[in-house]
Design a protein around this motif. Structure first.
Motif, PDB file in Angstrom:
ATOM      1  N   PHE A 461       0.852  -1.198   0.000  1.00  0.00           N
ATOM      2  CA  PHE A 461       0.000   0.000   0.000  1.00  0.00           C
ATOM      3  C   PHE A 461       0.878   1.235   0.000  1.00  0.00           C
ATOM      4  O   PHE A 461       1.870   1.308   0.720  1.00  0.00           O
ATOM      5  N   LEU A 511      -2.853   0.295  -4.168  1.00  0.00           N
ATOM      6  CA  LEU A 511      -2.776  -1.034  -3.605  1.00  0.00           C
ATOM      7  C   LEU A 511      -2.250  -1.983  -4.676  1.00  0.00           C
ATOM      8  O   LEU A 511      -2.773  -2.029  -5.786  1.00  0.00           O
ATOM      9  N   TYR A 513      -0.706  -6.015  -5.533  1.00  0.00           N
ATOM     10  CA  TYR A 513      -0.581  -7.413  -5.118  1.00  0.00           C
ATOM     11  C   TYR A 513       0.242  -8.163  -6.146  1.00  0.00           C
ATOM     12  O   TYR A 513       0.015  -8.050  -7.357  1.00  0.00           O
ATOM     13  N   SER A 526      -2.461  -3.971  -9.747  1.00  0.00           N
ATOM     14  CA  SER A 526      -2.378  -2.724  -8.990  1.00  0.00           C
ATOM     15  C   SER A 526      -3.565  -1.827  -9.309  1.00  0.00           C
ATOM     16  O   SER A 526      -4.030  -1.761 -10.454  1.00  0.00           O
TER      17      SER A 526
END
Length: 961
Positions: A461, A511, A513, A526
């Motif tokens: 984040f 955010l 991943y 993202s």
């Protein structure tokens, strides 16, 4: 559909099998350090040898941190580590199928006295080496005048350029930050290090692209990398206090003073700096060859700052506070030609005098906390406050024909019509302006990364916030005489006061991943949301005809609000960005490929006079990215990058309004503007042969801008003014290539450096006359620029001698006016030398011939023979003090003329500057080291000896090269 699924399955199986097959080899790794001070040994040769015949099975060199890794099949071997000046290290190793990975930890190399004695003759430090995507410059391979700051060293680096504003580029890439041993040094201002850090503490300079915090955590390129110069402090000098004081006075009331103190202890750093000068922050040239200007104007500088860095196992902190004040007195003469049609041009001559005072305070910090091995927090707060106080006086003449006189001749007469026919004079303008402003900015970013167990799986984040509050005041008086208008309209007097307070803030949240999909393969998803808001309120007041700037604005001079010119605006911007990126990492290859989807919304509420409107714009952007790296070896790499980027027009330009605040520069809006899209392709390749000390680095970039927003200027031949309307235009593209080589010759004492640059630009613009508004034409300027830098250097224990040459050729072709086609040359050649004499005296001097050819104006075709010299004497215990005398432009030939060429105009400008003068310096160094091999408690240290290391003339050489 079944065929697609089957194909994907087969591809996945193939990739998996390939990854498994690569794993059949074992891996040997470790770190090579100096046995005396534990500093990493870079470029050491590491070999795996077969036991039966000592044949090499695998080999490599250590990286910047002394690390290495080698692959070999299971078996018993002998590991050999060697480097010039050290005894080789031999170690038996065994790789098995059950334990294919072997980490040898730290391997210490110890100096070899016999080898060192010969190394003085045959082993000089290479000027530049390449390690993966990093260029490494050895400070000891470059001689600079005694007491020089970092800027003088950087000027000598192959591929490095420093412009008049202090902007540093390495192989065409702008340097954004200076770092010391991997830690940021006054992060926002590289010039602080360039002007103040003494060369004598620097061991190596590394140039590379530093990833953003986000990319460093996720491993995926986000396009926010910064090119940095990372300095390493000489071994032994990073364990104690280093102080440096440099005081100077000179002719023509010149002065300079610098004070710096550094404390290094393991991974902790503290630096305090203060300086004052009125020499434009210029240092001794000392390079020889090439055009060097004295800077634009006369500038006095005052600055002070503190920088710190600490590091523990879990916490890393860095930060700085910097105060800077500049007072610039700039006088310029300009002569320009603007193309208004295929047959005619507008000519302008101007005298300009500015006094710009700027005050700025900046504080920033970097905090990285790792509470455990799975979690990382990064916080970057920032604060800045600035004030400006700028005055400007300009006198300009505009003509319909080339006046045939120089700017000095035109402004040297009391009656302009005695030189130029009145029918050829369009206007004369006398304008004075005072601008005052202040701005406050507060912001920061926070990043949290959490690894989720499986290698490569993580979630990140990032949040950002910025707030800016600024205000400005402008006082102006102008008197314009229009020679082609009626007597009643001939004179125009505009006296105005304008205030413009502005507030803005923006924030974003992202955010990300990352998920491993096979060995070395990852997918990253993202989402980012960004919001921007700004408000501005511009109030324009008309002042009386007899009002002057000195009268100010008060109760007796309130002015009259001009509602037609006053305006206010409120802007909101919303951006949603979704990214999908594929990342594939192998031993020698790394690939990032992805796409970005960006739905955007903007709205602007605008008030001006009777106009009160709100415009809303919704767009959708799609941008691909590609980044491929292949390592042929530790010292050779190819990198290919592509990035597409969309940008939106200024919202004010989309409004159907006309802004006539300046009658000579009226600007219209264009609601039909389209977004622009930029395609950029980059390629980089470098290699270096450690044994022969020969290398090459190259950089290429192609850029194409689709729907580029260009200003269509419609010329008014009666007033000499323009009505400007932004419009989309295609055809703007450029290609740039750079190649540099470094070759060491006999005994490594002779080196040749070359730097070749080529740039082709296709520049398109709109040009119209007032009666051709419906038939706007395009002017295309094609410009080819070729440049070559060549330097040959001989270097021994006490003497360095260099021959320098440079050639810059510009081939410019204009589709509108063939008379403006140019083939111009700038060439320079010269020599420089640095001599270290036995009685602690040093002499530095450089001589260069700088010439220009091919310009239509004879004043631009110049020959300048520039000679600079410095004599310095070291004294006191440990040579802690130095007195030097510097002579600048001894022959008094230097000038400061520049030319700018675009598709729409050309302009020649000459500035006032510091040219010929003399400075006397006193330098004192205080050094209290605690590391082994350093001068313990002494006031100074020995001057550079062989190869630029410690030891003084004829002293023993240092053990590392």
């Amino acid at each position: 559909m079944k065929n697609w699924v089957m194909g994907l399955l087969l591809l996945s199986c193939g990739i998996y099998a390939f990854g498994q097959s690569r794993g059949s080899k074992g891996l040997v790794s470790g770190t090579v350090v100096d046995g005396d001070d534990n500093s990493p040994v870079m470029q050491a040769t590491v070999q795996i040898l077969a036991l039966k015949d000592s044949s090499m099975v695998a080999g490599n060199v250590t990286d910047l941190d002394g690390r290495f890794s080698l692959s070999a099949r299971p078996g018993k071997y002998l590991l050999k580590v060697s480097f010039v000046g050290y005894s080789p290290s031999f170690q038996p190793i065994t790789l098995t199928s059950s334990k294919p990975r072997l980490n040898l930890g730290t391997i210490s190399l110890h100096s070899d006295a016999v080898m060192l004695e010969g190394a003085v003759i045959v082993a000089q430090a290479p000027e530049v080496t390449a390690a993966e995507d990093t260029l490494v410059y050895n400070s000891s391979a470059y001689r600079v005048p005694e007491g020089s700051a970092l800027e003088e060293l950087v000027k000598k680096l192959p591929g490095a350029e420093i412009d008049d504003d202090g902007k540093i580029t390495i192989n065409g890439k702008k340097i954004k930050k200076i770092m010391i041993d991997g830690k940021e040094f006054f992060a926002d201002d590289p010039n602080i290090a360039m002007k103040n850090l003494p060369v004598n503490i620097i061991d190596k300079i590394r140039a590379y692209e530093k990833q953003s915090d986000m990319a460093r955590m996720t491993g995926v390129d986000d396009g926010e990398e910064e090119t940095v110069l990372d300095l390493s402090v000489k071994p032994g000098m990073n364990q104690g206090w280093i102080g440096n004081t440099d005081l100077a006075a000179g002719t023509k009331d010149r002065y300079s003073g610098k004070v710096m103190i550094n404390h290094f202890r393991n991974k902790n750093q503290l630096t305090a700096i203060g300086s004052v000068n009125n020499v434009n922050d210029n240092a001794f040239p000392g390079g020889g060859g090439g055009f060097r200007k004295g800077g634009n104007g006369l500038t006095a500088v005052k600055m002070a700052g503190v920088n710190f860095a600490t590091e523990t196992e879990k916490l890393k902190t860095e930060g700085s506070v910097n105060f800077n004040y500049k007072d610039a007195d700039i006088v310029s003469k300009q002569a320009s030609e603007t193309f208004v049609s295929s047959e005619s041009s507008s000519f302008k001559n101007a005298l300009d005098h500015s006094r710009n005072k700027t005050t700025k305070l900046v504080a920033d910090a970097f905090i990285e906390w790792k509470p455990d091995t799975m979690t990382t927090f990064v916080f970057r707060p920032r604060f800045s406050y600035g004030k400006t106080d700028n005055t400007n006086g300009q006198n300009s003449y505009t003509f319909s024909q080339d006046p045939g006189y120089t700017t000095d001749e035109l402004f040297g007469t009391d009656d302009l019509t005695s030189l130029v026919s009145e029918e050829d004079i369009i206007n004369t303008v006398l304008k004075n302006t005072l601008k005052k402003g202040d701005d406050l900015t507060v912001g920061g970013s926070v990043l949290v990364n959490r690894r989720l167990g499986k290698l490569g799986r993580n979630i990140t984040f990032r949040g950002k916030y910025n707030y800016t509050n600024s205000s400005s005041e402008q006082f102006s008086t102008s008197e314009t005489e229009y020679f082609q208008k009626t007597p009643e309209e001939r004179m125009e007097i505009l006296n105005r006061y304008i205030t413009t307070p502005t507030k803005s803030y923006d924030y974003s949240a992202r955010l990300t991943y990352s998920e491993p999909i096979f060995t070395g393969g990852f997918l990253q998803f993202s989402y980012n949301f960004q919001y921007k808001h700004s408000t501005t309120d511009n109030s324009t007041f008309d002042m009386g005809d007899n009002w002057t700037i000195g009268d100010g604005v008060n109760e007796s001079n309130p002015g009259v609000l001009n509602n037609d010119l006053s305006k206010s605006a409120a802007y909101n911007y919303y951006n949603h960005q979704m990214d999908v990126t594929f990342r594939w990492i192998r031993e020698k290859m790394r690939l990032n490929a992805g796409v970005s989807f960006q739905p955007q919304k903007s709205d602007l509420s605008y008030k001006k006079g009777d106009l009160d409107t709100t415009t809303v714009r919704n767009v959708f952007n799609f941008t691909p990215t590609f980044d491929f790296r292949y390592k042929f070896s530790k010292t050779s790499q190819l990198r290919l990058r592509y990035r597409g980027q969309a940008s939106q027009p200024n919202m004010v330009d989309l409004l159907p309004i006309s802004d006539n605040t300046d009658p000579l520069n009226i600007r219209n809006g264009n609601p039909g503007l389209k977004p622009t899209f930029t395609n950029e392709l980059r390629a980089e390749y470098n290699f270096f042969n450690t044994e022969k000390q020969r290398g090459m680095f190259s950089f290429f970039r192609y850029q194409n801008i689709m729907n580029n927003i260009s200003d269509r200027k419609v010329y008014d031949s009666e007033t000499g003014g323009y009505v400007t309307t932004p419009e989309n235009i295609n055809g703007n593209w450029n290609l740039i290539g750079m190649v540099g080589t470094n070759i060491a010759l006999r005994n490594k004492k002779y080196t040749i450096n070359t730097f070749t640059r080529a740039n082709y630009q296709n520049m398109v613009s709109y040009i119209s006359e007032k009666d051709l508004v419906s038939d706007t034409d395009k002017n295309i300027t094609k410009r080819l620029s070729l440049g070559e830098r060549l330097r040959g250097t001989y270097r021994n224990d006490w003497w360095e001698f260099s021959l320098n040459g440079s050639l810059d050729y510009t081939h410019s072709r204009n589709s509108y006016q063939e008379s403006n086609n140019l083939d111009t040359y700038q060439f320079a050649y010269g020599a420089s030398t640095n001599v270290r004499l036995p009685w602690n005296m040093s002499i530095s001097t450089d001589l260069s011939q700088n010439s220009r050819r091919g310009y239509a104006e004879s004043s631009m075709n110049t020959d300048e023979l520039i000679w600079n010299a410095q004599i310095s004497q070291d004294f006191l215990k440990g040579n802690a003090a130095t007195v030097s005398i510097q002579f600048y432009d001894i022959l008094r030939n230097q000038s400061n003329i520049s030319r700018v060429i675009t598709a729409a105009m050309r302009q020649d400008t000459e500035y006032n500057a510091i040219y010929s003068y003399c400075m006397v310096h006193f330098i004192y160094r205080l050094n209290l080291f605690g590391g082994k091999g350093a001068g313990k408690g002494g006031p100074g240290f020995a001057p550079p000896g062989p190869g630029g290391r410690h030891g003084g003339f004829g002293g023993p050489p240092h053990r590392r090269f």
